[in-house]
Write an enzyme that holds these catalytic residues in place. Sequence first.
Site, PDB file in Angstrom:
ATOM      1  N   SER A 272      42.538  39.026  39.631  1.00 16.75           N
ATOM      2  CA  SER A 272      41.403  38.686  40.195  1.00 16.75           C
ATOM      3  C   SER A 272      40.441  37.438  39.533  1.00 16.75           C
ATOM      4  O   SER A 272      39.334  36.941  40.300  1.00 16.75           O
ATOM      5  CB  SER A 272      40.240  39.758  40.183  1.00 16.75           C
ATOM      6  OG  SER A 272      40.718  40.606  41.716  1.00 16.75           O
TER       7      SER A 272
ATOM      8  N   LYS B 127      29.801  37.787  38.067  1.00 13.95           N
ATOM      9  CA  LYS B 127      30.138  38.845  39.335  1.00 13.95           C
ATOM     10  C   LYS B 127      29.329  40.023  39.318  1.00 13.95           C
ATOM     11  O   LYS B 127      28.912  40.378  38.307  1.00 13.95           O
ATOM     12  CB  LYS B 127      31.533  38.991  38.815  1.00 13.95           C
ATOM     13  CG  LYS B 127      32.482  39.736  39.906  1.00 13.95           C
ATOM     14  CD  LYS B 127      33.937  39.846  39.574  1.00 13.95           C
ATOM     15  CE  LYS B 127      34.597  40.877  40.537  1.00 13.95           C
ATOM     16  NZ  LYS B 127      36.186  40.998  40.310  1.00 13.95           N
TER      17      LYS B 127
ATOM     18  N   SER C 246      39.599  39.373  43.404  1.00  9.49           N
ATOM     19  CA  SER C 246      38.576  39.797  44.276  1.00  9.49           C
ATOM     20  C   SER C 246      37.332  39.042  43.457  1.00  9.49           C
ATOM     21  O   SER C 246      36.373  39.024  44.302  1.00  9.49           O
ATOM     22  CB  SER C 246      38.191  41.246  43.701  1.00  9.49           C
ATOM     23  OG  SER C 246      38.260  41.264  42.126  1.00  9.49           O
TER      24      SER C 246
HETATM   25  N1  GLN Z   1      44.349  42.296  44.168  1.00  9.48           N
HETATM   26  C1  GLN Z   1      44.522  43.206  43.013  1.00  9.48           C
HETATM   27  C2  GLN Z   1      44.026  44.496  43.683  1.00  9.48           C
HETATM   28  O1  GLN Z   1      43.544  44.466  44.759  1.00  9.48           O
HETATM   29  C3  GLN Z   1      44.025  42.789  41.929  1.00  9.48           C
HETATM   30  C4  GLN Z   1      42.356  43.019  41.785  1.00  9.48           C
HETATM   31  C5  GLN Z   1      41.720  42.751  40.703  1.00  9.48           C
HETATM   32  O2  GLN Z   1      42.393  41.922  39.683  1.00  9.48           O
HETATM   33  N2  GLN Z   1      40.480  43.020  40.304  1.00  9.48           N
HETATM   34  O3  GLN Z   1      43.819  45.563  42.993  1.00  9.48           O
END
Ligand code: GLN
Length: 508
Positions: free
Chosen positions: A178, A79, A154
């Site tokens: 995410s 990532k 994400s």
């Molecule tokens: N969707 C959640 C957020 O936007 C989790 C994102 C994540 O785990 N990085 O904060």
Amino acid sequence: MSELIGSTISQIRSLISGKQVSAKEVTKTYLEHVKRNDKETNALICLTEELALQQADTIDKKIAAGEDLPLAGVPVVVKDNMCVPGYPTTAGSKILSNFIPPYQGTAPTKVFDSGAICIGKGNQDEFAMGSSNENSGFGVVRNPWNLKKVPGGSSGGPAVAVAAGFSVVGLGSDTGGSIRLPASFCGIVGMKPTYGLVSRFGLVAYASSLDQIGPFGLCVEDVALTLSTLVGKDPRDSTSIEDPFGKFNTKNFPKLDLKFAQDLSKKEQSLKGIRIGVLKELVGDGLESEVKAATENSIKTFRDLGATVEEVSVELIDIALPVYYIIATAEASANLARFDGVRYGVRDMDAKDIVSMFTASRKAGFGDEVKRRIMLGTYALSTGYYDAYYKKAQQVRRLLKEAFDRAFEKFDVLVSPTSPTVAFDLGEKTDDPLTMYLSDIATIPVNLAGLPGISVPCGYGREGLPIGLQLVGQQLSDAHLLTVAHAFEKANSFTSRRSPLLETACVR
Ligand code: GLN
């Protein structure tokens, strides 16, 4: 060589150690596949071709010298919020588009030292903020099961990379879901380990008390093998756990090491004596009917495997979402203060003085969702509101952790759907952030409590899209959780189904 695409770690390993194929050949095959097919999915922000070929050479030399590496020649996509020197680390943000780190994150170092080959940097929501991978400064990512659908966020890039066969494994980060959400939407396995098990050094911080790095793979075994190379104390991350399976492991959970991971497939598949709790608050209203049906089917599978299954209520789980959005945004507003055009990334060159330079750089560099979170977090931390919001949220977080502890007195593993829905249409939720936030309703409580969680394919829903089951364990029960997930996986055939994009690549 195209038959290599879609391989698992053990398949690559046996081909390489049997000298039927070299790491160089594997690498070239995967690079070729990405070049040909990633135009459709946009899973990679950058291809790390030179590095990959260099690493492959080194691995081939090591293999010739008789070295045995657990991930020898295994292609990985990292990532883009993890530092790999020589290439940009953007964290999906325009503000970091010119940032080339001079150092390497611990997690990438550990998988590379274990023999993995870096194919590229995975696309993601900007600063890991999002659930659909539509917030990236480098374009949306598309789901290889259906290009009109989101891949989940994400960590959409590394998840799609695995689901499309651009790499064998992926490294993602999970702050509120995410890793697990994109794993669920892309029909693969993804795990968020116990907080502290994997070093965060070299990870661009979003919300430091929640962020955790973890692996993606086509099967539970690949996730276990990759995770076993990642764990351990790192002097450069004070929250990484010293001797995780020693003195802190008061419950004597099996140690998550290479031997455990390599023996996983030999383990007995029975779950006799295992107590499974179904998280009551997460299986009620709001689930798509196919998701509900797949969850019920999974419960039957657990029973068939000999486990006992009962519903369990974890108090406060229903308010985890607002608690998370206070804590995560508060930490993000502090973490993102460093992006000011002075030390990192893009600077506005037309500003007349320093303050307007800060403002102009941040205005141009950050996307809308990031700005929304900074405003929310700054508000929650400001004088007069700190006690009402931030402190209160931390108190509820503590109570939630205690409620989980109580549930674990009666159950070994807790389960729920990973997400209430299957992958949705691109653009479907972008105008409604609150609906978007609901995608993480099942995954967020796990981060707040610092627990390990894994998403495993458990069925197919609307339009043939994959559904994921989330399994949650106690802190440091990661190996035990993987054992249960593995038995579940072997009791059905969902993980063996491949995305259409990967299927076509395999037959070519
Ligand atoms: N969707 C959640 C957020 O936007 C989790 C994102 C994540 O785990 N990085 O904060």
